[in-house]
Design an enzyme around this catalytic site. Structure first.
Site, PDB file in Angstrom:
ATOM      1  N   GLU A  32     103.021  18.790 -25.413  1.00  0.00           N
ATOM      2  CA  GLU A  32     101.987  18.233 -26.104  1.00  0.00           C
ATOM      3  C   GLU A  32     101.835  16.654 -26.010  1.00  0.00           C
ATOM      4  OE1 GLU A  32     102.219  17.211 -30.294  1.00  0.00           O
ATOM      5  OE2 GLU A  32     103.791  18.433 -30.586  1.00  0.00           O
ATOM      6  N   LYS A  94      94.507  10.756 -32.457  1.00  0.00           N
ATOM      7  CA  LYS A  94      95.318  11.962 -32.612  1.00  0.00           C
ATOM      8  C   LYS A  94      94.126  13.255 -32.466  1.00  0.00           C
ATOM      9  CE  LYS A  94      97.770  14.461 -36.127  1.00  0.00           C
ATOM     10  NZ  LYS A  94      98.059  14.217 -37.511  1.00  0.00           N
ATOM     11  N   VAL A 114      99.735  20.206 -31.727  1.00  0.00           N
ATOM     12  CA  VAL A 114      99.918  21.504 -31.400  1.00  0.00           C
ATOM     13  C   VAL A 114      98.660  22.477 -31.337  1.00  0.00           C
ATOM     14  CG1 VAL A 114     101.171  23.547 -32.159  1.00  0.00           C
ATOM     15  CG2 VAL A 114     102.391  21.337 -32.229  1.00  0.00           C
ATOM     16  N   ASP A 146      96.228  20.162 -48.203  1.00  0.00           N
ATOM     17  CA  ASP A 146      96.535  19.709 -46.659  1.00  0.00           C
ATOM     18  C   ASP A 146      97.362  21.014 -45.912  1.00  0.00           C
ATOM     19  OD1 ASP A 146      97.301  18.364 -44.373  1.00  0.00           O
ATOM     20  OD2 ASP A 146      98.088  16.652 -45.430  1.00  0.00           O
ATOM     21  N   SER A 148      98.100  22.101 -41.940  1.00  0.00           N
ATOM     22  CA  SER A 148      97.762  21.923 -40.645  1.00  0.00           C
ATOM     23  C   SER A 148      96.715  23.008 -39.994  1.00  0.00           C
ATOM     24  CB  SER A 148      99.092  21.494 -39.775  1.00  0.00           C
ATOM     25  OG  SER A 148      98.951  21.255 -38.521  1.00  0.00           O
ATOM     26  N   ALA A 149      95.833  22.389 -39.118  1.00  0.00           N
ATOM     27  CA  ALA A 149      95.328  23.271 -38.194  1.00  0.00           C
ATOM     28  C   ALA A 149      96.003  24.155 -37.127  1.00  0.00           C
ATOM     29  CB  ALA A 149      93.976  22.590 -37.413  1.00  0.00           C
ATOM     30  N   ASP A 150      97.317  23.494 -37.014  1.00  0.00           N
ATOM     31  CA  ASP A 150      98.225  24.115 -36.084  1.00  0.00           C
ATOM     32  C   ASP A 150      98.509  25.659 -36.664  1.00  0.00           C
ATOM     33  OD1 ASP A 150      98.786  21.765 -35.325  1.00  0.00           O
ATOM     34  OD2 ASP A 150     100.994  21.361 -35.739  1.00  0.00           O
ATOM     35  N   LYS A 167     109.861  20.363 -40.228  1.00  0.00           N
ATOM     36  CA  LYS A 167     110.396  19.322 -41.205  1.00  0.00           C
ATOM     37  C   LYS A 167     110.135  19.552 -42.703  1.00  0.00           C
ATOM     38  CE  LYS A 167     110.222  15.300 -38.363  1.00  0.00           C
ATOM     39  NZ  LYS A 167     109.554  15.633 -37.194  1.00  0.00           N
TER      40      LYS A 167
HETATM   41  N1  PSU Z   1     105.901  17.299 -36.508  1.00  0.00           N
HETATM   42  C1  PSU Z   1     106.805  16.534 -35.899  1.00  0.00           C
HETATM   43  N2  PSU Z   1     106.331  15.736 -34.772  1.00  0.00           N
HETATM   44  C2  PSU Z   1     105.112  15.678 -34.340  1.00  0.00           C
HETATM   45  C3  PSU Z   1     104.391  16.137 -35.147  1.00  0.00           C
HETATM   46  C4  PSU Z   1     104.648  17.094 -36.218  1.00  0.00           C
HETATM   47  O1  PSU Z   1     108.045  16.790 -36.306  1.00  0.00           O
HETATM   48  O2  PSU Z   1     104.876  15.148 -33.481  1.00  0.00           O
HETATM   49  C5  PSU Z   1     102.718  16.245 -34.541  1.00  0.00           C
HETATM   50  C6  PSU Z   1     102.260  17.389 -33.610  1.00  0.00           C
HETATM   51  O3  PSU Z   1     101.324  17.176 -32.617  1.00  0.00           O
HETATM   52  C7  PSU Z   1     101.713  18.338 -34.728  1.00  0.00           C
HETATM   53  C8  PSU Z   1     100.877  17.242 -35.645  1.00  0.00           C
HETATM   54  O4  PSU Z   1     100.877  19.291 -34.046  1.00  0.00           O
HETATM   55  O5  PSU Z   1     101.930  16.369 -35.737  1.00  0.00           O
HETATM   56  C9  PSU Z   1     100.454  17.987 -36.863  1.00  0.00           C
HETATM   57  O6  PSU Z   1      99.402  17.058 -37.428  1.00  0.00           O
HETATM   58  P1  PSU Z   1      98.851  17.504 -38.821  1.00  0.00           P
HETATM   59  O7  PSU Z   1      99.971  17.658 -39.866  1.00  0.00           O
HETATM   60  O8  PSU Z   1      98.120  16.416 -39.052  1.00  0.00           O
HETATM   61  O9  PSU Z   1      98.158  18.782 -38.556  1.00  0.00           O
HETATM   62 MN    MN Z   2      96.839  17.532 -42.567  1.00  0.00          MN
END
Ligand code: PSU
Ligand code: MN
Length: 310
Positions: A32, A94, A114, A146, A148-150, A167
């Site tokens: 990624e 992003k 991701v 909140d 994540s879309a992941d 984390k």
């Molecule tokens: N967690 C990490 N390092 C990262 C990310 C998450 O330890 O770089 C990044 C990844 O690209 C992940 C994104 O897909 O943050 C998630 O963002 P959000 O929580 O806004 O979906």
């Molecule tokens: Mn989010």
């Protein structure tokens, strides 16, 4: 192939090396780019991204770093393009699932999360994707919503994601519950316990412990052969020698979370803010651990991709 997939494919551009490897059935590992632009500072981000590609090759696979460049969904970047994403850092958009149509229509650049990397990997026909950590259910999500879309992408898109767990900026228990509801297998590589990124232990169990890349490949192949959508998560503990002291990192995370709250940071800014603050507070100790766990994950990803291809 559905109409939607065909339309997206018009926007896909693979490097010659990645296209040839896929056509020949050789192992390929997707990588990624949010981790480059938003996850680490310059120049360590670029050094890491280039070293990651070298480690993938050393382990017998072809690296496919994924990003959106000028509105093209790209799999396989040049070193200059990686350098460009790293130098521009958080000025690059992003890009998660919801951002892709806008970037494509506007012919803009985006660093893929991701979720977005999984979409592009699946379009290209890449099965294995290695990274550091995934997004998940944030602490306090019961009021902020909140999530994540992941996680949704793991439920829908046929890619195996190799990470070092998540984390504890996230609610790890709720993240596991969400993945269970969505039918996403969470596999521990050589461990019964979900790793927590900087540390090998989280106090939460994985669904299954798997001890070899060959069996991970077999489980993915079984999922694919049943014909229903969805991916899976492989969690690979950080090597012992780079793992951090749990009490120390927990303290730092609490501080970063409190600052995030005070400043009213929300939405897509939350994760990059927390990552940057943790690196600042620990004086880059956490950055070194972060880099090492990514190296560890891409080596495993290449071994799984090789087992799948073989
Ligand atoms: N967690 C990490 N390092 C990262 C990310 C998450 O330890 O770089 C990044 C990844 O690209 C992940 C994104 O897909 O943050 C998630 O963002 P959000 O929580 O806004 O979906
Ligand atoms: Mn989010």
């Amino acid at each position: 192939m559905s109409l939607n997939e065909r339309n997206l494919n018009e926007h896909l551009e693979m490097s010659a090396e990645v296209a040839e490897a896929l056509a020949a059935g050789k192992p390929v590992v997707a990588l990624e780019s949010t981790i480059i632009s938003h996850g680490m500072p310059y120049p360590q981000n670029v050094e890491t991204a280039l070293e990651v590609e070298r480690i993938v090759r050393e382990n017998g696979a072809v690296p496919a770093t994924v990003a959106v460049i000028g509105g093209k969904l790209r799999a396989g970047l040049t070193p200059d393009e990686i350098d460009y994403l790293g130098r521009r850092g958080r000025e690059v958009i992003k890009a998660s699932r919801r951002d892709l149509p806008v970037l494509v229509a506007r012919k803009q650049d985006g660093a893929t999360t991701v979720a977005a990397t999984m979409i592009i990997a699946a379009l290209a026909g890449i099965s294995v994707f290695s990274t550091g950590g995934i997004g998940g259910v944030h602490r306090g999500a019961e009021t902020t919503m909140d999530i994540s879309a992941d996680l949704e992408e793991l439920a829908e898109t046929p890619v195996m994601v190799v990470c070092a767990g998540a984390k504890s900026i996230l609610d790890l228990g709720l993240t596991l519950e969400y993945l269970e509801t969505k039918g996403v297998p969470v596999l521990g590589y050589g461990t019964d316990e979900l790793p927590a990124f900087y540390t090998r232990q989280s106090g939460f169990g994985v669904d299954y412990r798997v001890d070899t890349p060959a069996e991970l490949a077999a489980i993915f192949a079984a999922q694919r052969s049943m014909g229903y959508p969805g991916g899976m998560l492989v969690t690979n503990p950080i090597p012992e020698e780079y793992s951090m002291d749990k009490a120390r990192i927990d303290e730092v995370i609490e501080q970063a979370l409190a600052e995030c709250d005070e400043r009213g940071i929300h939405g897509k800014e939350t994760t990059p803010f927390l990552l940057a603050r943790i690196a600042e507070i620990t004086g880059n100790d956490s950055l070194d651990s972060n880099i090492q766990l990514v190296f560890n994950n891409v080596a495993l990803g290449a071994q799984i991709a090789s087992a799948l291809a073989g």
